[in-house]
Design an enzyme around this catalytic site. Structure first.
Site, short mmCIF file in Angstrom:
data_model
loop_
_atom_site.label_atom_id
_atom_site.label_comp_id
_atom_site.label_asym_id
_atom_site.label_seq_id
_atom_site.Cartn_x
_atom_site.Cartn_y
_atom_site.Cartn_z
N PRO A 24 0.65 -1.22 0.29
CG PRO A 24 0.09 -0.68 2.39
CD PRO A 24 0.58 -1.85 1.63
CG MET A 25 3.60 2.17 -1.75
SD MET A 25 4.48 2.25 -2.83
CE MET A 25 4.61 1.87 -3.93
CB THR A 26 -0.53 7.99 0.71
OG1 THR A 26 -0.98 6.62 1.82
CG2 THR A 26 -1.00 9.09 0.25
CD GLN B 224 -2.89 0.38 4.14
OE1 GLN B 224 -2.78 1.10 3.48
NE2 GLN B 224 -2.04 -0.04 5.31
CG HIS C 293 -2.24 1.39 7.65
ND1 HIS C 293 -1.21 1.26 8.56
CD2 HIS C 293 -2.34 2.34 7.11
CE1 HIS C 293 -0.69 2.57 7.96
NE2 HIS C 293 -0.67 2.85 7.66
N GLY C 294 -2.91 -0.87 10.69
CA GLY C 294 -3.05 -0.81 12.08
C GLY C 294 -1.23 -0.94 11.89
CB ALA C 295 1.58 -0.33 10.68
CG HIS C 296 3.92 2.28 8.56
ND1 HIS C 296 3.02 2.35 7.51
CD2 HIS C 296 4.01 0.68 9.13
CE1 HIS C 296 4.07 0.77 7.15
NE2 HIS C 296 4.68 0.71 8.12
CE1 TYR D 267 -0.15 8.53 9.27
CE2 TYR D 267 0.72 5.61 8.72
CZ TYR D 267 0.47 7.29 8.47
OH TYR D 267 0.86 8.20 7.90
#
Ligand SMILES: Cc1cc2nc3c(=O)[nH]c(=O)nc-3n(C[C@H](O)[C@H](O)[C@H](O)COP(=O)(O)O)c2cc1C
Length: 370
Positions: free
Chosen positions: A27-29, A104, A171-174, A176
């Site tokens: 996944p990439m914004t 995502q 998205h449970g990462a990074h 956020y």
């Protein structure tokens, strides 16, 4: 030069999900969806990767229906008739090209700053009103806020299924919102959502359970998590295999089918005394298929700073190393980010042994969508 690509091109099946190979687009914004609506350029971007053989596309983060979910300009929303129609066009295009696709689902939490669309007056929302330890920002969530966000994830997953997506990634990462609940550094709540690991997991567990309840038993749910945070690359949620097991078990029981363990370099061991990376440990401890990620296909020049020589970079971080780990079933799936952002044909070139034709990742590519 022909390479042994081992299991990279073997199909993968889970419930009704059938992947033609084990390579996913990470996944990439991309910030190319004005007004939150993914248009024809976004559709063409994902179709191009599906046409070039990517097994599973995980879309850029797309925001659930909560006023504070978004943190950046021109990020696609996952609610509203126009945005959902845009996503339907993306799904159909990817399917026509023989691919599969998960959205995502994203809430940025305290990363949001006032002034961000859609309503600039809305602040960031987070467990304790902290962007990072000691850095106050935005609003600490009430129990009602928590319930609203749980419902927003469930609604989004139900919509994803109705639109024809093949599964969802939460998205449970990074660093956020979900990760802000998981991380002690940003979760200082004194209610049932803070304190012990069990309590810090509660919000994410409730989201997974609510999603599972809406989509039924056979619709794949993937959860992305990470040790690293954008606020602190060295942060840790867990420090040992035992702690990792205690972290993963409630999530698996809540309904996660596939874990996506986000690391910045796939070859790095997670804990001392074993070569297994975070995905490897996750798969071993849960028995669930797991996706790894991190600097796959970046050229030797890019990663050689990490190693004593280019030769060492190729040996430790190259495709052969990835294939060896997948042949050992350390993890079943691999996500590729920047290499595929740069070069839509990356996977075809790898398959055909045309590595000399792969384009190296360049930051300026972020300015275009192709
Ligand atoms: C431009 C860009 C945007 C990203 N956006 C997201 C995102 O929306 N959600 C997410 O989970 N990770 C995001 N990431 C992280 C990637 O999914 C991936 O984990 C990371 O780039 C490492 O993989 P790579 O080395 O193959 O690029 C982003 C990365 C890049 C380069």
């Amino acid at each position: 030069m022909s390479m042994n690509l081992g299991p990279l091109f073997e199909p993968f099946e889970l419930h009704n999900l059938k992947l033609r190979n084990r390579v996913a687009m990470a996944p990439m914004t991309r910030n190319f969806s004005p007004g939150g609506v993914p248009g024809e350029n976004v559709e063409a971007y994902y179709r191009r990767r599906a046409e070039a053989g990517v097994g599973l596309i995980i879309t850029e983060g797309t925001t659930v229906n909560h006023p504070a979910a978004n943190g950046y300009p021109n990020v696609p929303a996952f609610h509203g008739a126009d945005a959902l129609q845009g996503w339907k066009n993306v799904v159909d295009a990817v399917h026509e090209a023989g691919g599969t696709i998960f959205p995502q689902l994203w809430h940025v939490g305290a990363v949001r700053k006032e002034g961000t669309p859609p309503d600039p007056s809305v602040p960031g929302y987070s467990p304790s009103g902290l962007f990072a330890p000691g850095k106050p920002s935005g609003k600490a969530m009430t129990k009602d806020d928590i319930d609203d966000v749980v419902t927003a994830f469930a609604d989004a997953a139900q919509d994803a299924k109705a639109l024809g997506f093949d599964g969802v990634e939460i998205h449970g990462a990074h660093g956020y919102l979900l990760d802000q609940f998981l991380w002690e550094g940003t979760n200082q709540r004194e209610d049932e959502y803070g304190g012990s690991l069990q309590n810090r997991l509660r919000f994410v567990v409730e989201i997974v359970e609510a999603v599972r309840h809406r989509v039924g038993p056979d619709f794949p749910i993937m959860l992305r998590f990470s040790q690293w945070k954008q606020q602190d690359y060295d942060a840790k949620l867990v420090n040992s295999p035992e702690e990792l097991e205690a972290f993963l078990k409630p999530l698996a029981e809540a309904g996660v089918d596939i874990f996506h363990a986000s690391t910045r370099r796939f070859w790095e061991p997670e804990f001392e005394g074993s070569d297994l990376n975070l995905a490897g440990w996750t798969q071993k401890l849960t028995g669930k298929p797991t996706m790894s990620v991190g600097s796959v296909g970046l050229t030797e020049d890019f990663i050689s700073g990490t190693f004593a020589s280019k030769q060492e970079a190729v040996e430790k971080a190259g495709i052969d190393e990835l294939v060896a780990r997948m042949t050992n079933h350390e993890f079943e799936l691999i996500a590729v980010g920047r290499a595929l952002l740069q070069d839509p044909e990356w996977l075809t070139k790898v398959k055909e042994g045309r590595l000399n034709e792969v384009e190296s990742f360049a930051k300026k590519s972020l300015a275009e969508l192709y």
